[in-house]
Design an enzyme around this catalytic site. Sequence first.
Site, short mmCIF file in Angstrom:
data_model
loop_
_atom_site.label_atom_id
_atom_site.label_comp_id
_atom_site.label_asym_id
_atom_site.label_seq_id
_atom_site.Cartn_x
_atom_site.Cartn_y
_atom_site.Cartn_z
N ASP A 251 0.87 -1.18 0.00
CA ASP A 251 0.00 0.00 0.00
C ASP A 251 0.91 1.23 0.00
O ASP A 251 1.99 1.20 0.60
CB ASP A 251 -0.89 -0.01 1.24
CG ASP A 251 -1.70 1.26 1.38
OD1 ASP A 251 -2.43 1.60 0.42
OD2 ASP A 251 -1.59 1.93 2.42
N LYS A 252 0.51 2.30 -0.67
CA LYS A 252 1.40 3.46 -0.79
C LYS A 252 1.40 4.32 0.46
O LYS A 252 2.42 4.45 1.13
CB LYS A 252 1.00 4.33 -2.00
CG LYS A 252 1.93 5.54 -2.18
CD LYS A 252 1.49 6.43 -3.31
CE LYS A 252 0.38 7.36 -2.90
NZ LYS A 252 0.82 8.44 -1.97
N THR A 253 0.25 4.90 0.79
CA THR A 253 0.19 5.92 1.82
C THR A 253 0.42 5.32 3.20
O THR A 253 -0.29 4.41 3.63
CB THR A 253 -1.17 6.64 1.79
OG1 THR A 253 -1.39 7.13 0.47
CG2 THR A 253 -1.19 7.77 2.79
N THR A 402 -2.73 1.91 -4.76
CA THR A 402 -3.10 3.19 -4.14
C THR A 402 -4.37 3.73 -4.78
O THR A 402 -4.70 3.38 -5.91
CB THR A 402 -1.95 4.22 -4.31
OG1 THR A 402 -2.35 5.46 -3.74
CG2 THR A 402 -1.62 4.44 -5.78
N GLY A 403 -5.04 4.56 -4.03
CA GLY A 403 -6.22 5.24 -4.56
C GLY A 403 -5.87 6.55 -5.23
O GLY A 403 -6.75 7.23 -5.79
N LYS A 430 -9.03 -3.18 -3.29
CA LYS A 430 -7.62 -3.54 -3.14
C LYS A 430 -7.43 -5.04 -3.14
O LYS A 430 -6.46 -5.57 -3.70
CB LYS A 430 -7.04 -2.92 -1.86
CG LYS A 430 -6.80 -1.42 -1.95
CD LYS A 430 -6.10 -0.89 -0.72
CE LYS A 430 -5.83 0.61 -0.86
NZ LYS A 430 -5.14 1.15 0.34
N ASP A 449 -1.39 -0.85 6.24
CA ASP A 449 -1.57 -0.39 7.62
C ASP A 449 -2.96 0.13 7.93
O ASP A 449 -3.26 0.45 9.07
CB ASP A 449 -0.55 0.71 7.94
CG ASP A 449 -0.81 1.99 7.15
OD1 ASP A 449 -1.46 1.90 6.08
OD2 ASP A 449 -0.38 3.07 7.60
N ASP A 453 -7.05 -1.78 4.09
CA ASP A 453 -6.10 -2.81 3.64
C ASP A 453 -6.47 -4.19 4.18
O ASP A 453 -5.90 -5.19 3.72
CB ASP A 453 -4.68 -2.46 4.11
CG ASP A 453 -4.17 -1.17 3.50
OD1 ASP A 453 -4.51 -0.91 2.33
OD2 ASP A 453 -3.45 -0.43 4.18
#
Length: 574
Positions: A251-253, A402-403, A430, A449, A453
Site C-alpha cells: 500500500d502506498k500511503t 493506491t487510490g 484492493k 496499515d 487494507d
Amino acid sequence: MYITPPGRKRLLDLDFWWELAALVTVMLLGHWQEMRALGQTRGALAALAELLPDNAELVDGDSTRTVPITELRKGDVVLVRPGARVPADGTVATGRAEFDESMLTGESRPVVRSENERVAAGTVALGSSVRVRVDAVGDDTALAGIQRMVEQAQRSRSRAQTLADRAAAALFYVAIASGVTTFIVWVILGEVDEAIARVVTVLVIACPHALGLAIPLVLAISTEVAARNGILVKDRLALERARSLDVVLFDKTGTLTVGQPQVTGLWAADGDGESLLYFAGSVEAESEHPLGRAITARAREQASLGEATGFTADPGRGVRGMVDGELVEVAGPRRLRESDLTLPAEARAVLQPWEDRGATVLYVLRNEAIAGAFALEDQARPESRQAVDQLHRMGIRVAMVTGDARNVADAIAQDLGIDEVFAEVLPEHKADQVVALQQRGLRVAMVGDGVNDAPALAQADVGIAIGAGTDVAIESAGVVLASDDPRSVVGVIRLSAASYRKMVQNLAWATGYNVVAIPLAAGVLGWAGFLLPPALGAVFMSVSTIVVAVNAQLLRRIDLRPGPAGEAGANGES
C-alpha cells in the site's frame, strides 16, 4: 560379584548392567541439553515481561509520588526521567526526548518524541525527562499485545511440524519392529544375552528425541528472533510461506510514504524564498490543515515566524491574515481564477513539472499579488528505496496499490523503482488486485496499515501489517511489523528462508541418523566382529539430539536489522 554355579549357563553378563547405568547417564545429559535449548527460547517471554518497571512516578499536582504500575489508570500523567522505562502506553504531555524503542521495533537508533506523540510501555527515555499521559495499561498495552502474539506463535503449528510428528510416530513402529526382529534373529543364532543387548541398543538408538526436537526448537527460536527484531508472527504458516514469495504488494500511503504532506518545491516571484516562507508560515501557523502544517514546519526550519492577526480560513479557497502589516493569503488555483490573476511565464515553467507528477500546488499572495508558490507531496520514506532494492536482489517483484491518481502513483513508483502500479483503486477493490496477481500464478504478500487494507491482507498468501497501523489491519495479517520501516519485510522473508533451511537440515540429520544407526545397533556388522555397545548407542542418540539443538541455535546468528547492516549480517547463519 555374581558367580554362575557349575553346570548352569549365565543368562546375562554382569557388565551389561554397568553399560545400562552409563546409558541412563548419557541420556539424561542429552535430555538436559534439550531442555536447556528450549528454556532459552521460553526466556523470550520473560524478557518481554521484564521490560516494564515495577513502579511509576505519578504526577500529583506540583509533586510526584511513586506508585506500582498496577495502580495506573487511563488519563494519569507520569514523569519519565532520563534512563527510565515508560510504565504504560501514552502520549507525551510535556517535554521532548529521544526514546530507545529497540526492544519493541528492533530499530537501534533512538526516536525523538515530542508533545502529543505516542510512546510505548517498556521503551527508555534518553537525555531528558518527559511527562506522559497514560492511554493504556496492563493487557491493553502494545507490549502486552506483543507478548500474546509471541506466545500464540510459539503454540502454533506448521506443516513441517506436522510432518515431523508423523515421522516420529512412524519411528515408534519402526523401533518396535526392528527390536522384535533383532531379538528373534539373535535368539535363533543362540545368543540370548546378545539378543537383549541388541534390542536395548536398537530402542535407545531409535529414541525420537532428535526427530521430535528438530522442528519445535527451530519454531521457538525463530519466533524469539523475530520478536527481538520487531517482527511479530501471528500465523506460523504465513511465515513459512514467505520464503517462496513472487511479488510483494505495498500500500502506498503510510507504508511506502510518510503519510504526511511535505514541501518539496518552492518558487518565489522576487527570488527571496526565505521571505516567502516567513509570510506563508506565519499565516499558516494558525491553521490546522495538514498542508498548512507542512508549510509552517518548513518555515520554522529557516527562522522564527511572525504573528498573524485577523486570521480566517475559507474551506476550498485557503487562509488569510495580516503579517507585519501586509495581507497574506495561501490558497489553491481556484483563488487565482476568481481574481483573474495570471502566473508569469517563468512560474509556469517551474510549476508544470510539479503538476505533472501530481503535487499539490498552493499559491502565496501578498497584498493581492502573486508572491510565490509551494509544491506539497507525500514523500517516500527514505527506507523504501532500500526495501525495494533488497527485494529485487532476492528475485522478488515489487508492486504498489493506491487510490491516488495515476500520475501521483507513477511518480512514486519511478522514484522507488517499483515494477508494477495499481492506481486509482477504490479501498474496497484492493483485495481484487491481490486476486489478479494470484490468478497469474504468483504468490503474493500484501503490506498495509489501514482499515481499507484488511481485506487485501486477508486475501494475500502472506499478510504483513505495519505495527503502527489500525487494529483491523493487524487482526487480518499473519505477520505484524512493530516498526513502520518497510525494510522489515525483507527481514520476514529472510527469516522464513533461514527457518525452513534449519528445519530441513534437522529433519535430514534426524532421519539419516536413524537409517544408519538402527541397523548398526541391531548388529548387521556382527559377522565382521563389530557390535555397538548400548552405552555407545546412548552416546550416539544424545549426540544426535545435541547436533539438532546446536544447529537450531545457529538461527540466533541471523541479523534481521533493516538497512545495510542487516544485509551484512544476513549470512550469519547457515
